[in-house]
Design a protein around this motif. Structure first.
Motif, mmCIF file in Angstrom:
data_model
loop_
_atom_site.group_PDB
_atom_site.id
_atom_site.type_symbol
_atom_site.label_atom_id
_atom_site.label_comp_id
_atom_site.label_asym_id
_atom_site.label_seq_id
_atom_site.Cartn_x
_atom_site.Cartn_y
_atom_site.Cartn_z
ATOM 1 N N ALA A 241 0.819 -1.216 0.000
ATOM 2 C CA ALA A 241 0.000 0.000 0.000
ATOM 3 C C ALA A 241 0.850 1.263 0.000
ATOM 4 C CB ALA A 241 -0.947 -0.009 1.202
ATOM 5 N N ASP A 242 2.051 1.189 0.554
ATOM 6 C CA ASP A 242 2.935 2.356 0.586
ATOM 7 C C ASP A 242 3.382 2.777 -0.810
ATOM 8 O OD1 ASP A 242 4.324 -0.166 0.694
ATOM 9 O OD2 ASP A 242 6.185 0.933 0.994
ATOM 10 N N GLN B 170 0.509 5.406 -3.695
ATOM 11 C CA GLN B 170 0.481 6.855 -3.911
ATOM 12 C C GLN B 170 1.559 7.320 -4.882
ATOM 13 O OE1 GLN B 170 -2.874 6.999 -1.937
ATOM 14 N NE2 GLN B 170 -2.115 8.789 -2.943
ATOM 15 N N ARG C 19 -2.394 -4.428 1.919
ATOM 16 C CA ARG C 19 -2.465 -3.408 2.965
ATOM 17 C C ARG C 19 -1.217 -3.479 3.826
ATOM 18 N NH1 ARG C 19 -8.036 -1.689 4.639
ATOM 19 N NH2 ARG C 19 -9.349 -2.442 2.966
ATOM 20 N N ARG C 20 -0.791 -2.319 4.314
ATOM 21 C CA ARG C 20 0.364 -2.266 5.206
ATOM 22 C C ARG C 20 0.004 -1.401 6.396
ATOM 23 N NH1 ARG C 20 5.998 -1.972 2.182
ATOM 24 N NH2 ARG C 20 6.597 -2.779 4.195
ATOM 25 N N TYR D 5 -0.420 2.718 6.553
ATOM 26 C CA TYR D 5 -0.593 3.308 5.230
ATOM 27 C C TYR D 5 -2.047 3.216 4.797
ATOM 28 C CZ TYR D 5 4.458 3.361 4.724
ATOM 29 O OH TYR D 5 5.786 3.604 4.904
ATOM 30 N N GLU D 6 -2.637 4.361 4.625
ATOM 31 C CA GLU D 6 -3.993 4.433 4.086
ATOM 32 C C GLU D 6 -3.893 4.937 2.657
ATOM 33 O OE1 GLU D 6 -6.877 3.441 5.480
ATOM 34 O OE2 GLU D 6 -5.671 2.700 7.148
ATOM 35 N N ILE D 7 -4.645 4.335 1.782
ATOM 36 C CA ILE D 7 -4.623 4.746 0.378
ATOM 37 C C ILE D 7 -5.735 5.762 0.157
ATOM 38 C CG2 ILE D 7 -4.860 3.996 -2.009
ATOM 39 C CD1 ILE D 7 -3.948 1.203 -1.020
ATOM 40 N N ASP D 8 -5.364 6.929 -0.315
ATOM 41 C CA ASP D 8 -6.355 7.948 -0.661
ATOM 42 C C ASP D 8 -6.551 7.882 -2.172
ATOM 43 O OD1 ASP D 8 -7.970 10.107 -1.080
ATOM 44 O OD2 ASP D 8 -6.730 11.520 0.053
ATOM 45 N N TRP D 9 -7.501 7.040 -2.575
ATOM 46 C CA TRP D 9 -7.738 6.809 -4.000
ATOM 47 C C TRP D 9 -8.137 8.094 -4.721
ATOM 48 C CZ3 TRP D 9 -5.914 2.436 -5.777
ATOM 49 C CH2 TRP D 9 -5.816 1.329 -4.933
#
Length: 128
Positions: free
Chosen positions: A88-89, A92, A113-114, A117-121
């Motif tokens: 996930a890192d 972005q 997923r890590r 780290y949140e993914i802002d799609w």
């Protein structure tokens, strides 16, 4: 463990570990083990678990290790589909990868997923 869990979830029979020879997004990373040592670690995993196979394809080329070039080389070797696992890192910064949109056409990206780290799609271009 992550690669095994994803492979089992997606129904992949095996996982090919491809260490990057010279990752362009980590130039001169002091904390990164030499490519030959990372390949050796992958080989140890493949000897201990038949689901895994080590492949040194990126160590056979000079210059930066571009995922697109590796995917195309694997297809030339007879691979029909290339599913590429990234953390996930990396999502972005994916649009900054070498020929990123062409890469999207060549591979099926699988994102793990890590922690932290949140993914802002919404911040990614539509193609991603």
């Amino acid at each position: 463990m992550v690669a095994r869990a994803i492979a089992e979830d997606k129904g992949y029979a095996n996982v090919v570990l491809v260490p990057s020879a010279r990752p362009p997004h980590k130039p001169d990373a002091a904390e990164l083990a030499d490519a030959c040592h990372r390949l050796a670690m992958c080989q140890v995993v493949s000897q201990c678990d038949s689901m895994f196979e080590a492949n040194g394809i990126e160590l056979e080329r000079d210059g930066p290790s571009f995922t697109l070039e590796t995917a195309r080389a694997l297809k030339k070797r007879g691979w029909g589909e290339v599913a590429w696992l990234i953390g996930a890192d990396m999502v972005q910064i994916l649009p900054t990868w070498h020929q990123a949109e062409a890469l999207l056409r060549e591979v099926t990206l699988v994102v793990a997923r890590r922690p932290g780290y949140e993914i802002d799609w919404s911040k990614l271009p539509e193609a991603f």
